[in-house]
Motif scaffolding. Structure first.
Motif, short mmCIF file in Angstrom:
data_model
loop_
_atom_site.label_atom_id
_atom_site.label_comp_id
_atom_site.label_asym_id
_atom_site.label_seq_id
_atom_site.Cartn_x
_atom_site.Cartn_y
_atom_site.Cartn_z
N TYR A 110 1.00 -1.21 -0.03
CA TYR A 110 -0.10 0.07 0.01
C TYR A 110 0.86 1.18 0.06
CZ TYR A 110 -3.58 3.39 1.41
OH TYR A 110 -4.42 4.36 1.49
N MET A 111 1.12 1.95 -1.06
CA MET A 111 1.88 3.09 -1.39
C MET A 111 1.43 4.19 -0.73
SD MET A 111 4.01 4.52 -5.02
CE MET A 111 5.16 2.73 -4.74
N PRO A 112 1.97 5.17 -0.15
CA PRO A 112 1.24 6.36 0.19
C PRO A 112 0.60 7.26 -0.65
CG PRO A 112 3.63 6.07 1.15
CD PRO A 112 3.34 5.17 0.01
N SER A 113 -0.36 7.84 -0.30
CA SER A 113 -1.18 8.78 -1.33
C SER A 113 -0.59 10.38 -0.95
CB SER A 113 -2.52 8.73 -1.01
OG SER A 113 -3.17 9.94 -1.70
N GLY A 114 -0.33 10.92 -2.00
CA GLY A 114 0.03 12.44 -1.81
C GLY A 114 -0.98 13.39 -1.95
N SER A 115 -2.33 12.81 -2.18
CA SER A 115 -3.29 13.82 -2.44
C SER A 115 -3.66 14.68 -1.20
CB SER A 115 -4.61 12.92 -3.02
OG SER A 115 -4.80 12.20 -1.68
N SER A 116 -3.33 14.21 0.15
CA SER A 116 -3.90 15.33 0.94
C SER A 116 -3.22 16.68 1.24
CB SER A 116 -3.80 14.40 2.49
OG SER A 116 -2.41 14.03 2.62
N GLY A 117 -1.85 16.52 0.59
CA GLY A 117 -0.95 17.74 0.52
C GLY A 117 0.39 17.60 0.29
N VAL A 122 5.69 14.67 -0.15
CA VAL A 122 7.05 14.31 -0.04
C VAL A 122 7.41 12.87 0.34
CG1 VAL A 122 9.19 15.27 1.41
CG2 VAL A 122 7.57 16.92 0.11
N LYS A 123 6.58 12.65 1.30
CA LYS A 123 6.64 11.23 2.10
C LYS A 123 6.62 10.00 0.79
CE LYS A 123 7.15 11.09 6.46
NZ LYS A 123 8.17 10.51 7.18
N LYS A 124 5.43 10.59 -0.06
CA LYS A 124 5.38 9.40 -1.37
C LYS A 124 6.66 9.40 -2.11
CE LYS A 124 2.24 8.32 -4.86
NZ LYS A 124 0.82 8.79 -5.70
#
Length: 256
Positions: A110-117, A122-124
């Motif tokens: 489950y790869m991180p999403s960057g949609s929240s900001g 950057v974490k993604k």
């Protein structure tokens, strides 16, 4: 052999929508779940249902309750299960779980999403950079590898309903698509695209504006297989009629 990948957007929520009746009907041998949003001790009734269906089950939840988390259900008992990847912040979010069998290994991702900001984007990117090296090393020991899960990336314009208006959207950014390009070129097969070249096949739809009914979606869930697995690939199907989540499952069939 049937392998399903499914971001269930909460196993408790999915279970109220006849998820387990559906799962029984699929007769899947292995199931990679993402975004389970639960710890096993929180869901004894669900665990009982899984065991009644004949599955061994392995969970790697996030530390934060009601967030992220992956699981693998399998009728074939693994030789070994690897919980996490050794990178502390990634493992705290419950994003990687691997089961090793006699002739291949299966990962639920489950790869991180960057949609929240910007901070999560950057974490993604940090995850993507780490994952490259991690998988390169892993493949030395496990050359027959399937990475099944939610990558939160649409690879090409035919994988998203409106590529022009989403050109600056997380999940379809040039840097993300280039990463997917390079990842595949290093020896992975996008198993769905191996069999199906035409557009309008999606695995996620926004809850807004009736997107699913209009098929305004994104293909962000994949079974990626290493090239040595190529002779075993039989068929891949996206199953949009399964409506337990804002995602739908992807079914990979292997020659035994």
């Amino acid at each position: 052999m049937k392998i399903i990948s499914y971001n269930v957007n909460g196993i408790r929520s999915a279970s109220t929508k006849n998820f387990f009746g559906w799962l029984q009907a699929t007769d899947a041998d292995m199931v990679c779940l993402q975004e389970v949003k639960a710890m096993p001790e929180q869901i004894p009734e669900i665990i009982a249902l899984i065991e009644q269906l004949g599955y061994h089950h392995y969970w790697f939840p996030a530390e934060k309750k009601g967030y992220s988390g992956v699981a693998i259900l399998t009728r074939i008992k693994p030789l070994h299960v690897e919980y996490g990847c050794g990178e502390e912040w990634i493992d705290r979010e419950g994003r990687i779980l691997r089961a090793d069998f006699e002739d291949f290994s299966l990962m639920s991702l489950y790869m991180p999403s960057g949609s929240s900001g910007d901070e999560r984007q950057v974490k993604k990117y940090a995850f993507m950079k780490f994952f490259d090296g991690y998988i390169d090393e892993l493949r030395q020991a496990y050359p027959n590898l399937i990475i099944s899960g939610d990558y939160n990336i649409c690879h090409t314009p035919i994988d998203i309903h409106n590529p022009k208006s989403n050109a600056n959207s997380s999940g379809f950014l040039p840097e993300e698509r280039e990463w997917m390009d390079l990842f595949l070129k290093r020896g992975f097969i996008d198993t769905f695209r191996h069999f199906t070249k035409d557009p309008h096949h999606y695995t996620w739809w926004s809850f807004r504006a009736g997107s699913r009914g209009k098929n305004l979606g994104w293909r962000i869930d994949y079974h990626l297989a290493t090239e040595p697995m190529l002779p075993r690939l039989k068929k891949v199907s996206i199953l949009p009629d399964a409506v337990h989540s804002d995602h739908c499952p992807v079914l990979l069939e292997l020659n035994v």
